[in-house]
Design a protein around this motif. Structure first.
Motif, PDB file in Angstrom:
ATOM      1  N   LEU A 191       0.683  -1.109   0.049  1.00 30.00           N
ATOM      2  CA  LEU A 191      -0.070   0.019  -0.040  1.00 30.00           C
ATOM      3  C   LEU A 191       0.782   1.301  -0.104  1.00 30.00           C
ATOM      4  N   ARG A 192       1.735   1.248   0.960  1.00 27.72           N
ATOM      5  CA  ARG A 192       2.869   2.402   0.939  1.00 27.72           C
ATOM      6  C   ARG A 192       3.444   2.562  -0.349  1.00 27.72           C
ATOM      7  N   ASN A 228       2.587   1.726  -3.366  1.00 26.86           N
ATOM      8  CA  ASN A 228       1.426   2.041  -4.481  1.00 26.86           C
ATOM      9  C   ASN A 228       1.137   3.592  -4.259  1.00 26.86           C
ATOM     10  N   VAL A 229       1.076   3.889  -2.931  1.00 31.72           N
ATOM     11  CA  VAL A 229       0.618   5.305  -2.873  1.00 31.72           C
ATOM     12  C   VAL A 229       1.631   6.342  -3.027  1.00 31.72           C
ATOM     13  N   TYR A 235      -6.467   5.788  -8.149  1.00 33.55           N
ATOM     14  CA  TYR A 235      -7.195   6.107  -6.896  1.00 33.55           C
ATOM     15  C   TYR A 235      -8.206   5.124  -6.305  1.00 33.55           C
ATOM     16  N   LEU A 255      -6.766   1.899  -4.840  1.00 41.65           N
ATOM     17  CA  LEU A 255      -6.033   2.025  -3.636  1.00 41.65           C
ATOM     18  C   LEU A 255      -7.229   2.331  -2.483  1.00 41.65           C
ATOM     19  N   GLU A 256      -8.196   3.070  -2.889  1.00 42.07           N
ATOM     20  CA  GLU A 256      -9.054   3.193  -2.021  1.00 42.07           C
ATOM     21  C   GLU A 256     -10.073   1.948  -1.697  1.00 42.07           C
ATOM     22  N   CYS A 264      -7.459   0.052   0.685  1.00 37.42           N
ATOM     23  CA  CYS A 264      -7.750   0.607   2.126  1.00 37.42           C
ATOM     24  C   CYS A 264      -8.905  -0.121   2.918  1.00 37.42           C
ATOM     25  N   SER A 296      -3.132   6.899   4.654  1.00 33.82           N
ATOM     26  CA  SER A 296      -3.031   6.592   3.193  1.00 33.82           C
ATOM     27  C   SER A 296      -4.366   6.888   2.345  1.00 33.82           C
ATOM     28  N   ILE A 316      -4.466   9.617  -0.824  1.00 36.14           N
ATOM     29  CA  ILE A 316      -4.725   9.352  -2.180  1.00 36.14           C
ATOM     30  C   ILE A 316      -5.772  10.248  -2.533  1.00 36.14           C
ATOM     31  N   ILE A 355       5.213  13.714  -0.333  1.00 35.37           N
ATOM     32  CA  ILE A 355       5.246  12.217  -0.727  1.00 35.37           C
ATOM     33  C   ILE A 355       6.509  11.538  -0.297  1.00 35.37           C
ATOM     34  N   TYR A 387       5.908  11.095   3.693  1.00 36.76           N
ATOM     35  CA  TYR A 387       5.232  10.135   3.578  1.00 36.76           C
ATOM     36  C   TYR A 387       5.679   8.614   3.707  1.00 36.76           C
TER      37      TYR A 387
END
Length: 225
Positions: free
Chosen positions: A13-14, A16-17, A57, A60-61, A64, A84, A88, A133, A136
């Motif tokens: 996830l990290r 990909n963000v 988006y 990734l949503e 999450c 995260s 996004i 970014i 993060y």
């Protein structure tokens, strides 16, 4: 699910963000170039490519939401996934702003002769997104606070640019007896003011990313607004 598999999902996830952030920055830089050079082909490619950012988006949503629902994270993991999720959203909106800039490039017949430095404002805003970014990715809280402080400088640049555009409009209108020329000038001024406004919003989204990162790492809400 094993802890190792769960951690892998968090790591993915990290990553990909961050990848989404890099793509958004790339589109923003291209949009600024198109705006400065009135490159219609590049501008159209940015507009056409907005669907790709929207799809990233949404993907990734969904990731999450799955982590929330299936893993029921707590403490640090919960803050990371929530941050995260919020980040996004900011990145998707920066992508929309890049599309706006590309559309302004398409409506410009030529580079305007007004005394404002859109390029400098654009670079400052883009660098803020890049740094947010990176903060993060590395969980760099000092970088988060620095980004928020730099937003004041960006706001000041945007304010001066807007005042310059308004002053130039008044001066040119006073010197002109050509109604069509004034109408064209108004179109140009409107586009410039929208450009400055959108770049200021890019900076605001960078601060949002920094704010969510700071809260993720230290549960410190000082930058959230």
């Amino acid at each position: 699910m094993s802890r190792e598999s769960y951690q892998q999902q968090l790591d993915e996830l990290r990553a990909n963000v961050v990848d989404m952030g890099e793509l958004v920055v790339e589109r923003l830089e291209a949009a600024l170039t198109a705006l400065q050079t009135v490159d219609l082909e590049t501008a159209q490619s940015i507009i056409d490519g907005d669907d790709e950012i929207n799809e990233l988006y949404l993907g990734l949503e969904a990731d999450c939401i799955d982590l929330f629902a299936l893993q029921q994270p707590v403490a640090t993991d919960l803050r990371f996934i929530a941050a995260s999720f919020k980040i996004i959203t900011d990145l998707e909106r920066v992508g929309d702003l890049a599309t706006n800039l590309a559309a302004y490039a398409q409506s410009a017949d030529q580079r305007l002769g007004l005394d404002i430095d859109v390029d400098t404002i654009g670079r400052e805003a883009t660098e803020m997104v890049e740094r947010s970014i990176d903060a993060y990715e590395r969980e760099d809280i000092e970088a988060c606070r620095a980004i928020a402080a730099d937003d004041d400088e960006l706001d000041a640049l945007c304010q001066r640019a807007s005042e310059t555009v308004a002053r130039d409009l008044i001066e040119r209108e006073a010197d002109s007896d050509d109604g069509w020329g004034v109408e064209q000038l108004l179109d140009d001024v409107s586009r410039l003011l929208l450009t400055v406004r959108d770049l200021e919003r890019v900076g605001d989204h960078a601060v949002n990313i920094a704010a969510r990162t700071l809260y993720m790492v230290e549960t410190d809400s000082e930058l959230i607004y």
